[in-house]
Write an enzyme that holds these catalytic residues in place. Structure first.
Site, mmCIF file in Angstrom:
data_model
loop_
_atom_site.group_PDB
_atom_site.id
_atom_site.type_symbol
_atom_site.label_atom_id
_atom_site.label_comp_id
_atom_site.label_asym_id
_atom_site.label_seq_id
_atom_site.Cartn_x
_atom_site.Cartn_y
_atom_site.Cartn_z
ATOM 1 N N ASP A 51 43.879 40.179 44.573
ATOM 2 C CA ASP A 51 42.708 39.503 44.011
ATOM 3 C C ASP A 51 42.839 39.583 42.497
ATOM 4 O OD1 ASP A 51 40.126 38.310 43.749
ATOM 5 O OD2 ASP A 51 39.209 40.284 43.527
ATOM 6 N N SER A 52 42.005 38.809 41.798
ATOM 7 C CA SER A 52 41.979 38.888 40.339
ATOM 8 C C SER A 52 41.470 40.251 39.886
ATOM 9 C CB SER A 52 41.052 37.811 39.790
ATOM 10 O OG SER A 52 39.727 38.072 40.233
ATOM 11 N N CYS A 79 40.978 36.149 47.364
ATOM 12 C CA CYS A 79 40.361 35.557 46.177
ATOM 13 C C CYS A 79 40.181 34.073 46.458
ATOM 14 C CB CYS A 79 41.293 35.769 44.985
ATOM 15 S SG CYS A 79 40.761 34.974 43.467
ATOM 16 N N GLU A 103 33.434 43.834 37.606
ATOM 17 C CA GLU A 103 34.670 44.541 37.236
ATOM 18 C C GLU A 103 34.375 45.842 36.480
ATOM 19 O OE1 GLU A 103 38.196 43.969 37.549
ATOM 20 O OE2 GLU A 103 37.477 42.741 39.201
ATOM 21 N N CYS A 154 32.987 33.825 46.409
ATOM 22 C CA CYS A 154 33.849 34.660 45.566
ATOM 23 C C CYS A 154 33.830 36.049 46.180
ATOM 24 C CB CYS A 154 33.291 34.693 44.141
ATOM 25 S SG CYS A 154 34.094 35.905 43.059
ATOM 26 N N HIS A 169 34.117 38.892 44.950
ATOM 27 C CA HIS A 169 33.367 39.917 44.218
ATOM 28 C C HIS A 169 31.896 39.935 44.665
ATOM 29 C CE1 HIS A 169 36.797 39.874 41.451
ATOM 30 N NE2 HIS A 169 36.274 40.870 40.773
#
Ligand code: DGL
Length: 259
Positions: free
Chosen positions: A9-10, A72, A150, A182, A184
């Protein structure tokens, strides 16, 4: 011995998918890459997202992964076609759960919160066209949310204010389902539940991705049947604090690596 399930994932968001995967596949080893130094992917060009996805994929393949889960939405919607044609291992992707949302909405109005990169992708547009006929989709870019998550924020005032700003226009449009596009965003479910009226369903794709990963491993004869404690390795190319907090250091081995 078969290799681990590779996941990238990012950043830390794909751990929401990892949690579903280890629930469904408790014998499997996993290797997770959090490309947090390059997060967010959502504001990058298709070309940049593709280059980063190739870098992550090659690292996982060189580490012996037998399958790759692109955890992602932004990377899946911009790069998975390319990855599937250039590498031999199976790839599992994730995209906003438009189809389940379209099947269960009563108001025929569905909200989708996702990154700019996902909402502008042709894969997202094609899926919406295919599965959401007669349904109005109210899209919203979740600008700034990934950056906050993050840094470990999942319930700050800043986050709450951003979410209210993004969600209120959807409520005015009478949505009854909110798709989290997403990986996240599942970490925002507790705060979203406080903001959203009870009748609004929150839909994310984590469990479906784990089911699909299981199905493909089984079909390809790649399932692990060894009954021993699995190994879960995590690498981040940035600060590992949030990653450690989200996955816990008791069952995972989390470290910094400049991949
Ligand atoms: N977890 C990524 C996704 O599912 C976040 C994208 C980003 O880094 O902007 O889209």
């Amino acid at each position: 011995m078969l290799g681990p399930i590779g996941i990238f994932d990012s950043g830390v968001g794909g751990t929401s998918i990892w949690k579903e995967i280890i629930r469904k596949l408790p014998l499997e080893d996993t290797l997770y890459l959090a490309d947090s130094a390059n997060a967010p992917y959502g504001n990058k060009t298709k070309h940049q997202i593709l280059a980063l996805s190739i870098k992550n994929t090659e690292f996982l393949l060189n580490s012996g992964c037998k399958i790759i889960v692109v955890a992602c939405n932004t990377a899946t919607t911009n790069a998975i076609d390319h990855l599937r044609t250039h590498y031999k291992v199976p790839f599992i992707g994730i995209e906003p759960a438009i189809k389940p949302a379209a099947l269960q909405t009563k108001t025929k109005r569905v909200g989708v919160l996702a990154t700019k990169g996902t909402l502008s992708s042709s894969l997202f547009h094609n899926t919406s066209k295919l599965f959401a006929q007669g349904i109005t989709i109210i899209e919203r870019e979740g600008t700034g949310l990934v950056e906050l998550i993050e840094t470990g924020q999942t319930d700050s005032n800043q986050l709450r204010e951003l979410l209210m700003e993004y969600i209120h226009p959807m409520l005015k449009e009478n949505i009854d389902s909110l798709v989290l596009g997403c990986t996240h965003y599942p970490y925002l479910i507790p705060i979203l539940r406080q903001i959203l009226p009870d009748n609004i369903k929150i839909i994310d794709s984590g469990e479906a991705v784990a089911r699909q990963t299981h199905a493909i491993l089984e079909k390809e004869g790649l399932l692990c049947h060894e009954n021993r404690a699995p190994r879960h390795v995590f690498y981040s190319n940035s600060d590992i604090t949030t990653l450690q907090k989200l996955v816990g250091t008791d069952k995972a081995d989390v470290s910094y690596l400049d991949f």
